[in-house]
Design a protein around this motif. Sequence first.
Motif, PDB file in Angstrom:
ATOM      1  N   SER A  94       0.842  -1.193   0.000  1.00  0.00           N
ATOM      2  CA  SER A  94       0.000   0.000   0.000  1.00  0.00           C
ATOM      3  C   SER A  94       0.878   1.244   0.000  1.00  0.00           C
ATOM      4  CB  SER A  94      -0.928   0.025   1.219  1.00  0.00           C
ATOM      5  OG  SER A  94      -0.196   0.259   2.392  1.00  0.00           O
ATOM      6  N   ARG A  95       0.237   2.370  -0.355  1.00  0.00           N
ATOM      7  CA  ARG A  95       0.930   3.655  -0.229  1.00  0.00           C
ATOM      8  C   ARG A  95       0.336   4.404   0.958  1.00  0.00           C
ATOM      9  NH1 ARG A  95       1.922   5.938  -5.441  1.00  0.00           N
ATOM     10  NH2 ARG A  95       4.049   5.260  -5.187  1.00  0.00           N
ATOM     11  N   LEU A  96      -0.864   4.921   0.814  1.00  0.00           N
ATOM     12  CA  LEU A  96      -1.445   5.701   1.912  1.00  0.00           C
ATOM     13  C   LEU A  96      -2.743   5.111   2.441  1.00  0.00           C
ATOM     14  CD1 LEU A  96      -0.925   9.318   0.508  1.00  0.00           C
ATOM     15  CD2 LEU A  96       0.385   8.164   2.317  1.00  0.00           C
ATOM     16  N   GLU A  98      -5.703   2.137   0.768  1.00  0.00           N
ATOM     17  CA  GLU A  98      -6.037   0.728   0.643  1.00  0.00           C
ATOM     18  C   GLU A  98      -4.811  -0.118   0.323  1.00  0.00           C
ATOM     19  OE1 GLU A  98      -7.178   3.092  -1.369  1.00  0.00           O
ATOM     20  OE2 GLU A  98      -7.151   2.449  -3.475  1.00  0.00           O
ATOM     21  N   ALA A  99      -4.929  -1.398   0.653  1.00  0.00           N
ATOM     22  CA  ALA A  99      -3.872  -2.353   0.345  1.00  0.00           C
ATOM     23  C   ALA A  99      -4.278  -3.175  -0.872  1.00  0.00           C
ATOM     24  CB  ALA A  99      -3.624  -3.264   1.543  1.00  0.00           C
ATOM     25  N   PHE A 100      -3.273  -3.521  -1.652  1.00  0.00           N
ATOM     26  CA  PHE A 100      -3.471  -4.403  -2.799  1.00  0.00           C
ATOM     27  C   PHE A 100      -2.840  -5.746  -2.466  1.00  0.00           C
ATOM     28  CE2 PHE A 100      -5.042  -1.355  -5.905  1.00  0.00           C
ATOM     29  CZ  PHE A 100      -4.717  -0.158  -5.298  1.00  0.00           C
TER      30      PHE A 100
END
Lengths: 110, 114
Positions: A94-96, A98-100
């Motif tokens: 993730s960045r900020l 949601e997660a992938f």
Amino acid sequence: DTAVSQTPKYLVTQMGNDKSIKCEQNLGHDTMYWYKQDSKKFLKIMFSYNNKELIINETVPNRFSPKSPDKAHLNLHINSLELGDSAVYFCASSRLTEAFFGQGTRLTVV
Amino acid sequence: AQTVTQSQPEMSVQEAETVTLSCTYDTSESDYYLFWYKQPPSRQMILVIRQEAYKQQNATENRFSVNFQKAAKSFSLKISDSQLGDAAMYFCAYRGAAGNKLTFGGGTRVLVKP
């Protein structure tokens, strides 16, 4: 192009063995995770890495050792596998917000 | 610590009908994100919808919409015009704005009857 890919998809091994699961993301994210999904489908965070540094270790047995050689990779090595380690393991990034997630690795210890 | 609760282990809906999944959470933070993920039998985790806590407007994505009640710490998902492909496990998840992890609820299995 697969955003988060983990290998292998399936892993069957005997008790006491050592195994690794690899994870790579091509999204340019700074944060990567390992989650464990048990037989009741409950998802629990195991580890979180940010820029190759461990920031979360949720009371996981030290038989589990994550390794992040660079921002795009987070591998999970498991020593002395036990029957109770059987589960689906998900890598995510993730960045900020949601997660992938990767497609998961179903680990079966026999 | 944040907790996320999904009180419905399983919900059944007729094709083309509407179903609503419940989710409540506990947090002391004022800024956070909430999500619904779908996990079909393929086990891939698919993001369905996202809600920022600072936004009063409820998020919508095609047939999926949420009812976000910040004071009540409630975040329900409505699936309209249900389709067979909607059959899956649905997970509610929370992330603090400064947090480094998603915390998941226990999941709700949605069955769609033709």
